[in-house]
Design an enzyme around this catalytic site. Structure first.
Site, PDB file in Angstrom:
ATOM      1  N   HIS A  45       3.308   5.886   8.346  1.00 38.07           N
ATOM      2  CA  HIS A  45       2.405   6.334   7.329  1.00 38.07           C
ATOM      3  C   HIS A  45       2.614   7.855   6.980  1.00 38.07           C
ATOM      4  CE1 HIS A  45       0.175   2.747   6.807  1.00 38.07           C
ATOM      5  NE2 HIS A  45       0.756   2.367   8.051  1.00 38.07           N
ATOM      6  N   ASP A  89       5.469   8.851   5.367  1.00 42.51           N
ATOM      7  CA  ASP A  89       6.269   9.014   4.265  1.00 42.51           C
ATOM      8  C   ASP A  89       5.606   9.594   2.978  1.00 42.51           C
ATOM      9  OD1 ASP A  89       5.319   6.480   3.792  1.00 42.51           O
ATOM     10  OD2 ASP A  89       7.287   5.836   3.078  1.00 42.51           O
ATOM     11  N   LEU A 106       9.942  -5.514   8.126  1.00 37.35           N
ATOM     12  CA  LEU A 106      11.374  -4.940   8.223  1.00 37.35           C
ATOM     13  C   LEU A 106      12.076  -4.580   6.636  1.00 37.35           C
ATOM     14  CD1 LEU A 106      12.575  -7.320  11.196  1.00 37.35           C
ATOM     15  CD2 LEU A 106      11.736  -4.879  11.221  1.00 37.35           C
ATOM     16  N   SER A 107      11.252  -4.465   5.938  1.00 40.56           N
ATOM     17  CA  SER A 107      11.681  -4.167   4.492  1.00 40.56           C
ATOM     18  C   SER A 107      12.453  -5.317   3.798  1.00 40.56           C
ATOM     19  CB  SER A 107      12.299  -2.949   4.626  1.00 40.56           C
ATOM     20  OG  SER A 107      11.440  -1.777   4.864  1.00 40.56           O
ATOM     21  N   GLU A 156       9.030  -1.287  -7.191  1.00 36.37           N
ATOM     22  CA  GLU A 156       7.897  -1.569  -6.224  1.00 36.37           C
ATOM     23  C   GLU A 156       6.606  -1.146  -6.543  1.00 36.37           C
ATOM     24  OE1 GLU A 156       9.035  -3.180  -2.834  1.00 36.37           O
ATOM     25  OE2 GLU A 156       7.042  -3.596  -2.347  1.00 36.37           O
ATOM     26  N   ASP A 162      11.467   3.201   2.896  1.00 38.97           N
ATOM     27  CA  ASP A 162      12.252   1.852   3.044  1.00 38.97           C
ATOM     28  C   ASP A 162      13.458   1.767   2.078  1.00 38.97           C
ATOM     29  OD1 ASP A 162       9.957   1.482   4.701  1.00 38.97           O
ATOM     30  OD2 ASP A 162       9.093   0.130   3.531  1.00 38.97           O
ATOM     31  N   TYR A 184      -3.891  -0.374   3.164  1.00 40.67           N
ATOM     32  CA  TYR A 184      -2.615   0.369   3.006  1.00 40.67           C
ATOM     33  C   TYR A 184      -3.036   1.469   1.946  1.00 40.67           C
ATOM     34  CZ  TYR A 184       1.901   2.243   2.380  1.00 40.67           C
ATOM     35  OH  TYR A 184       2.940   3.159   2.106  1.00 40.67           O
TER      36      TYR A 184
HETATM   37  C1  GLA Z   1       5.343   0.481   4.557  1.00 41.91           C
HETATM   38  C2  GLA Z   1       5.665   1.207   3.475  1.00 41.91           C
HETATM   39  C3  GLA Z   1       6.329   2.574   3.802  1.00 41.91           C
HETATM   40  C4  GLA Z   1       5.480   3.240   4.813  1.00 41.91           C
HETATM   41  C5  GLA Z   1       5.135   2.432   6.018  1.00 41.91           C
HETATM   42  C6  GLA Z   1       4.258   2.907   6.934  1.00 41.91           C
HETATM   43  O1  GLA Z   1       6.460   0.002   5.044  1.00 41.91           O
HETATM   44  O2  GLA Z   1       6.534   0.368   2.539  1.00 41.91           O
HETATM   45  O3  GLA Z   1       6.710   3.360   2.850  1.00 41.91           O
HETATM   46  O4  GLA Z   1       4.494   3.855   4.214  1.00 41.91           O
HETATM   47  O5  GLA Z   1       4.451   1.027   5.531  1.00 41.91           O
HETATM   48  O6  GLA Z   1       5.038   4.127   7.642  1.00 41.91           O
END
Ligand code: GLA
Length: 382
Positions: A35, A37, A124-125, A159, A171, A220
Site C-alpha cells: 500500500h 505505491d 498475484l496481479s 485499469e 503491478d 482499497y
Molecule cells: C494492489 C494494487 C497495487 C498496490 C497493492 C497494495 O495490488 O494493484 O497497486 O496498491 O494493492 O500494495
C-alpha cells in the site's frame, strides 16, 4: 501442457497457421512495501514464473479477435469504436488498447489465443499480467517501441479508468520490468528501479489461503482516501515525504484512524528500504523479521489483513525453514508470501499445508516461485 503450448496448439487449430508472435507477461508477488505505491513510496516485488500467454498474428483490419482458454470464450472488438461490454477478461485487453490509442498510438488489429496460470484474484496481479500481455501484443503488431515504464503507466490508466479499479503503479511496472533472478526495489515517485537478488539459499513461497478479495470493493479506495487525508493534514504532497520522527511530532493533528494508516505507510517505506539492503547483504533473517513486522502493521494499523491471512502467516512462521511471512497484495484474502530456506522448502510446504487445513478447514494452494524477467515477445522463427 503449460499455457504456452496450449495457446500455440489451439491457435494452429483455430487459425490454421503457426502464430506469428508469442507473448508472455508474468504475474508478480510483492515481498514487502504494501500500500506504499499510491503514497509515492517504495515497493519490493518480483515477477514470477507464472504468466499470461498470447499466441497471435496481425490482421489487416481494425478488429481484435481473442479467444480465452481460461474462460472458454471468443470475443472481438473494433479499434475504431471502443465501447464497454460489461465486466470480463476482454475489458482488460480493450482497456489497454483504449489507453494506448488515447496516448496517440496508431494500433493494428490482431487475432489470437490467450491462457494463463496466474491464479485469478489471488493478489498475484493476473489483471496487470493480462494488460501488459495485451500491451506487448499491440506494440509488436503495431511496430511501437517497447519501454516497460511508460507502458506500465498506460496499463495503470486502463485499469483505473477503463476497468475502474484504483490501483497503483507497482503491478504493471514489475510485470513489465521484472529482472530474472531478482526482486526489484521500485521508487514509486521517480520510478527508479534497483534489482536485488534474494539472499543465497532462500526461495519465495506463495501460500494461497483460497479466500478471495474484491479489489473493486470500497476498502482499497477508503485506505487511499485516508492516506491522502493524512498527507493533506501534514501539509505534504504524499506520505512518502514524512519520516517516523515527523509523524510522531505531529501525531496530535491527525484523527486516530488516519494516524494509524499513516504510521503503517511511513514505517513500511523504511522497512522496504532496509529489506532491499538486507537482501543485498544476504541477511535472510533480517529480511524475514521485516516481513513479519510488515504483516503486523498491515493487520493492526492498516487493517487490510483477514483471519485466513493471519492464520496462514502463523502457520508459515511455525514451520521449520521459514525466515518470515506476510500477506501480499491488496489484502482481505489471497496470498501470504514467505521467505524460506531452499533446502527445507518442500518439507515447509507440506507442514504449512497440513497445519493450515487443520486450523481453518480450508484447502490451500502452496508453491515456490522463481523470479522471472518481465513481459516478452517472440517472433516465429526466433
Ligand atoms: C494492489 C494494487 C497495487 C498496490 C497493492 C497494495 O495490488 O494493484 O497497486 O496498491 O494493492 O500494495
Amino acid at each position: 501442457m503449460g499455457p504456452a503450448e496450449r495457446v500455440a496448439t489451439v491457435f494452429r487449430a483455430r487459425f490454421g497457421s503457426e502464430p506469428a508472435l508469442r507473448v508472455r507477461a508474468p504475474g508478480r508477488v510483492n515481498l514487502i512495501g504494501e500500500h506504499t505505491d499510491y503514497n509515492e513510496g517504495f515497493v519490493l516485488p518480483m515477477a514470477i514464473d507464472r504468466a499470461v500467454r498470447i499466441a497471435l498474428r496481425p490482421r489487416s483490419d481494425r478488429t481484435v479477435l481473442a479467444a480465452s482458454l481460461d474462460f472458454a470464450e471468443e470475443k472481438a472488438f473494433c479499434l475504431d469504436d471502443f465501447a464497454r461490454d460489461g465486466p470480463g477478461w476482454l475489458e482488460y485487453v480493450k482497456g489497454t488498447a483504449w489507453a494506448l490509442a488515447e496516448a496517440g498510438h496508431r494500433l493494428i488489429g490482431w487475432e489470437g489465443v490467450l491462457a494463463g496460470d496466474v491464479p485469478i484474484g489471488a493478489g498475484l496481479s493476473s489483471s496487470a499480467a493480462l494488460e501488459m500481455a495485451a500491451a506487448r501484443a499491440f506494440s509488436a503488431v503495431s511496430g511501437l517501441a517497447w519501454d516497460p515504464v511508460p507502458m506500465a503507466g498506460l496499463c495503470r490508466r486502463a485499469e483505473n479508468e477503463w476497468v475502474g479499479v484504483g490501483c497503483g503503479i507497482m503491478d504493471p511496472l514489475i510485470v513489465g520490468a521484472g529482472r530474472e533472478g531478482h526482486a526489484t526495489l521500485v521508487d514509486c515517485r521517480s520510478l527508479e528501479m534497483r534489482p536485488v537478488p534474494l539472499p543465497a539459499g532462500t526461495v519465495a513461497a506463495v501460500l494461497d489461503t483460497s479466500t478471495r478479495r474484491e479489489l473493486t470493493g470500497s476498502a482499497y479506495n477508503e485506505r487511499r482516501a485516508e492516506c491522502e487525508q493524512a498527507a493533506r493534514l501534514l501539509g505534504v504532497e504524499a506520505l512518502r515525504d514524512v519520516s517516523a520522527a515527523q509523524l510522531h511530532a505531529r501525531r496530535g493533528s491527525l484523527p486516530e484512524v488516519v494516524l494509524r494508516r499513516a504510521r503503517h505507510i511511513v514505517a513500511e517505506n523504511e522497512r522496504t528500504l532496509e529489506a532491499a539492503d538486507a537482501m543485498e547483504d544476504g541477511e535472510a533473517r533480517r529480511v524475514g523479521r521485516l516481513m513479519n513486522e510488515s504483516h503486523a502493521s498491515l493487520r493492526d494499523d492498516f487493517e487490510v489483513s483477514s483471519p485466513a491471512l493471519d492464520a496462514m502467516a502463523e502457520c508459515a512462521r511455525e514451520a521449520s525453514g521459514c525466515y518470515g511471512a506476510r500477506m501480499t497484495g491488496g489484502g482481505f484474502g489471497g496470498c501470504v508470501v514467505a521467505l524460506v530456506d531452499e533446502a527445507a522448502a518442500r518439507a515447509f510446504l507440506d507442514g504449512v499445508g497440513r497445519r493450515y487445513r487443520d486450523l481453518t478447514g480450508l484447502e490451500p494452494t502452496l508453491y515456490l516461485c522463481r523470479p522471472e524477467a518481465g513481459a516478452s515477445v517472440t517472433r516465429v522463427g526466433e
